[in-house]
Motif scaffolding. Structure first.
Motif, PDB file in Angstrom:
ATOM      1  N   UNK A   1      23.819   3.563   8.206  1.00 43.48           N
ATOM      2  CA  UNK A   1      23.939   4.840   8.905  1.00 43.48           C
ATOM      3  C   UNK A   1      24.306   5.993   7.994  1.00 43.48           C
ATOM      4  N   UNK A   2      23.705   6.009   6.800  1.00 39.64           N
ATOM      5  CA  UNK A   2      23.984   7.070   5.831  1.00 39.64           C
ATOM      6  C   UNK A   2      22.997   8.216   6.052  1.00 39.64           C
ATOM      7  N   UNK A   3      23.498   9.383   6.399  1.00 39.32           N
ATOM      8  CA  UNK A   3      22.622  10.524   6.676  1.00 39.32           C
ATOM      9  C   UNK A   3      21.816  10.942   5.451  1.00 39.32           C
ATOM     10  N   UNK A   4      22.325  10.641   4.248  1.00 41.91           N
ATOM     11  CA  UNK A   4      21.577  10.970   3.024  1.00 41.91           C
ATOM     12  C   UNK A   4      20.256  10.216   2.975  1.00 41.91           C
ATOM     13  N   UNK A   5      20.263   9.005   3.495  1.00 42.06           N
ATOM     14  CA  UNK A   5      19.055   8.193   3.518  1.00 42.06           C
ATOM     15  C   UNK A   5      17.966   8.876   4.334  1.00 42.06           C
ATOM     16  N   UNK A   6      18.331   9.393   5.504  1.00 44.34           N
ATOM     17  CA  UNK A   6      17.329  10.037   6.350  1.00 44.34           C
ATOM     18  C   UNK A   6      16.793  11.305   5.706  1.00 44.34           C
ATOM     19  N   UNK A   7      17.571  11.969   4.909  1.00 42.44           N
ATOM     20  CA  UNK A   7      17.086  13.143   4.171  1.00 42.44           C
ATOM     21  C   UNK A   7      15.996  12.726   3.196  1.00 42.44           C
ATOM     22  N   UNK A   8      16.203  11.578   2.544  1.00 37.04           N
ATOM     23  CA  UNK A   8      15.193  11.053   1.610  1.00 37.04           C
ATOM     24  C   UNK A   8      13.931  10.654   2.364  1.00 37.04           C
ATOM     25  N   UNK A   9      14.112   9.986   3.504  1.00 44.14           N
ATOM     26  CA  UNK A   9      12.962   9.557   4.319  1.00 44.14           C
ATOM     27  C   UNK A   9      12.112  10.756   4.716  1.00 44.14           C
ATOM     28  N   UNK A  10      12.752  11.832   5.121  1.00 46.01           N
ATOM     29  CA  UNK A  10      12.034  13.024   5.587  1.00 46.01           C
ATOM     30  C   UNK A  10      11.318  13.768   4.463  1.00 46.01           C
ATOM     31  N   UNK A  11      11.730  13.523   3.234  1.00 43.17           N
ATOM     32  CA  UNK A  11      11.131  14.236   2.101  1.00 43.17           C
ATOM     33  C   UNK A  11      10.039  13.448   1.387  1.00 43.17           C
ATOM     34  N   UNK A  12      10.047  12.126   1.526  1.00 48.29           N
ATOM     35  CA  UNK A  12       9.155  11.295   0.712  1.00 48.29           C
ATOM     36  C   UNK A  12       8.324  10.355   1.580  1.00 48.29           C
TER      37      UNK A  12
ATOM     38  N   UNK B   1       0.821  -1.214   0.000  1.00 42.03           N
ATOM     39  CA  UNK B   1       0.000   0.000   0.000  1.00 42.03           C
ATOM     40  C   UNK B   1       0.855   1.263   0.000  1.00 42.03           C
ATOM     41  N   UNK B   2       2.131   1.128   0.334  1.00 43.18           N
ATOM     42  CA  UNK B   2       3.037   2.277   0.292  1.00 43.18           C
ATOM     43  C   UNK B   2       3.481   2.587  -1.134  1.00 43.18           C
ATOM     44  N   UNK B   3       3.195   1.677  -2.062  1.00 45.40           N
ATOM     45  CA  UNK B   3       3.531   1.898  -3.466  1.00 45.40           C
ATOM     46  C   UNK B   3       2.373   2.548  -4.210  1.00 45.40           C
ATOM     47  N   UNK B   4       2.670   3.073  -5.374  1.00 49.32           N
ATOM     48  CA  UNK B   4       1.608   3.574  -6.251  1.00 49.32           C
ATOM     49  C   UNK B   4       0.673   2.409  -6.559  1.00 49.32           C
TER      50      UNK B   4
ATOM     51  N   UNK C   1      16.660   1.614  -8.590  1.00 46.70           N
ATOM     52  CA  UNK C   1      15.965   0.766  -9.570  1.00 46.70           C
ATOM     53  C   UNK C   1      15.813  -0.682  -9.112  1.00 46.70           C
ATOM     54  N   UNK C   2      16.857  -1.254  -8.518  1.00 49.27           N
ATOM     55  CA  UNK C   2      16.814  -2.665  -8.131  1.00 49.27           C
ATOM     56  C   UNK C   2      15.727  -2.945  -7.098  1.00 49.27           C
ATOM     57  N   UNK C   3      15.350  -1.942  -6.330  1.00 47.07           N
ATOM     58  CA  UNK C   3      14.310  -2.122  -5.315  1.00 47.07           C
ATOM     59  C   UNK C   3      12.952  -2.434  -5.940  1.00 47.07           C
ATOM     60  N   UNK C   4      12.800  -2.161  -7.216  1.00 38.97           N
ATOM     61  CA  UNK C   4      11.529  -2.415  -7.889  1.00 38.97           C
ATOM     62  C   UNK C   4      11.407  -3.855  -8.377  1.00 38.97           C
ATOM     63  N   UNK C   5      12.487  -4.640  -8.240  1.00 35.62           N
ATOM     64  CA  UNK C   5      12.483  -6.009  -8.775  1.00 35.62           C
ATOM     65  C   UNK C   5      11.578  -6.949  -7.986  1.00 35.62           C
ATOM     66  N   UNK C   6      11.689  -6.933  -6.657  1.00 36.98           N
ATOM     67  CA  UNK C   6      10.851  -7.770  -5.798  1.00 36.98           C
ATOM     68  C   UNK C   6      10.594  -7.049  -4.481  1.00 36.98           C
TER      69      UNK C   6
ATOM     70  N   UNK D   1      12.956   8.184  -8.541  1.00 34.98           N
ATOM     71  CA  UNK D   1      12.122   7.086  -8.046  1.00 34.98           C
ATOM     72  C   UNK D   1      11.638   7.299  -6.616  1.00 34.98           C
ATOM     73  N   UNK D   2      12.212   8.278  -5.934  1.00 30.94           N
ATOM     74  CA  UNK D   2      11.906   8.452  -4.508  1.00 30.94           C
ATOM     75  C   UNK D   2      10.436   8.752  -4.234  1.00 30.94           C
ATOM     76  N   UNK D   3       9.824   9.567  -5.050  1.00 34.84           N
ATOM     77  CA  UNK D   3       8.408   9.899  -4.842  1.00 34.84           C
ATOM     78  C   UNK D   3       7.518   8.673  -5.010  1.00 34.84           C
ATOM     79  N   UNK D   4       7.991   7.681  -5.803  1.00 36.84           N
ATOM     80  CA  UNK D   4       7.233   6.443  -6.001  1.00 36.84           C
ATOM     81  C   UNK D   4       7.435   5.470  -4.838  1.00 36.84           C
TER      82      UNK D   4
END
Length: 261
Positions: free
Chosen positions: A212-223, A155-158, A192-197, A184-187
């Motif tokens: 522990x990549x801080x860039x990941x948390x930036x994506x989480x907070x935006x999408x 349900x978190x996907x389009x 890309x590989x995350x869309x395989x299964x 792909x973040x908004x989707x």
């Protein structure tokens, strides 16, 4: 003379053939055994069938110490009982092939397999770490399926989105990129590989949480869609062990940022 020739030939065959009783080199004994070997016995018997044809190449000597260091650090992020109950051996290899593809990692019912060819070939500590976390998350997902509701995840996907057939097929189709893809973040997908299964989608979030990549948390907070999946992954791990709270995973990013600084 004939007998000596036969013995010499057998010795030469043992030295040159990668599939004849090659000794295993133990890199670490605990908290989980870490081993390198090119012996096909490291794989489940079913993986030796012609359709899978799993093959391994022993780790180069120059990568033994770096592999020991990074994998010891990686395993310290997990409670000992989680490792003991869900993982028998980590095989770290120079090359790994199966089903006609060259892979950076995979997992079986008992083991995790990780490739390390050195930073010159882009096998950095971070790459090796994320590979382990991804593969181990697959094992945990199989061992604790009751802790993740697949329908809620989807349900978190389009609404119109459907996962692919397999990760192997994605690799063969050259759709296995694991670099952050902002398009792909908004989707709800990191790359890309995350869309395989669904499993590979789950892996993509789990590996970033532990890395522990801080860039990941930036994506989480935006999408929002990625946030929903991240919450589900954290809840999954928290059910396995209370140590795995949101604050624990956030602290890993804070430590990583402090080390860089």
């Amino acid at each position: 003379m004939k007998k000596r020739f036969c013995i010499a030939s057998l010795l030469l065959l043992c030295l040159t053939s990668p599939w004849i009783a090659v000794a295993q080199t133990v890199i670490l004994e605990s908290p989980v055994r870490v081993v390198t070997s090119s012996d096909r016995s490291i794989f489940p018997e079913s993986w030796l069938s012609p359709d899978i044809n799993a093959e391994a190449e022993v780790l180069q000597e120059s990568q033994i110490e770096p592999s020991r260091r990074v994998l010891y650090k990686v395993m310290k992020k997990y409670p000992g009982h989680i490792l003991a109950r869900n993982l028998e051996t980590i095989y770290v290899l120079h090359r790994l092939k199966y089903k006609g593809i060259s892979a950076s990692g995979t997992n079986s019912r008992r083991n995790v397999y990780v490739v390390n060819r050195g930073s010159r070939e882009r096998y950095t500590d971070a790459w090796i770490e994320r590979t382990f976390h991804a593969e181990f998350s697959s094992k945990l997902l199989r061992n604790f399926p009751q802790y993740l509701d697949n329908d809620v995840w989807k349900k978190a996907n389009v609404e119109s989105f459907k996962y692919g057939v397999s990760g192997v097929k994605s690799v063969k189709q050259k759709k296995a990129l694991k670099m952050f893809d902002p398009s792909l973040h908004a989707e709800g997908f990191l790359y890309a590989y995350a869309k395989s299964t669904l499993e590979n989608d789950f892996n993509s979030i789990a590996e970033q949480l532990f890395l522990g990549d801080s860039r990941f948390w930036s994506v989480v907070n935006k999408h929002q869609r990625i946030k929903e999946k991240t919450d589900l992954v954290i809840a999954f791990y928290h059910k396995i062990d209370p140590k795995f709270s949101r604050s624990f995973f956030v602290s890993l990013a804070e430590v990583e940022s402090a080390e860089i600084g």
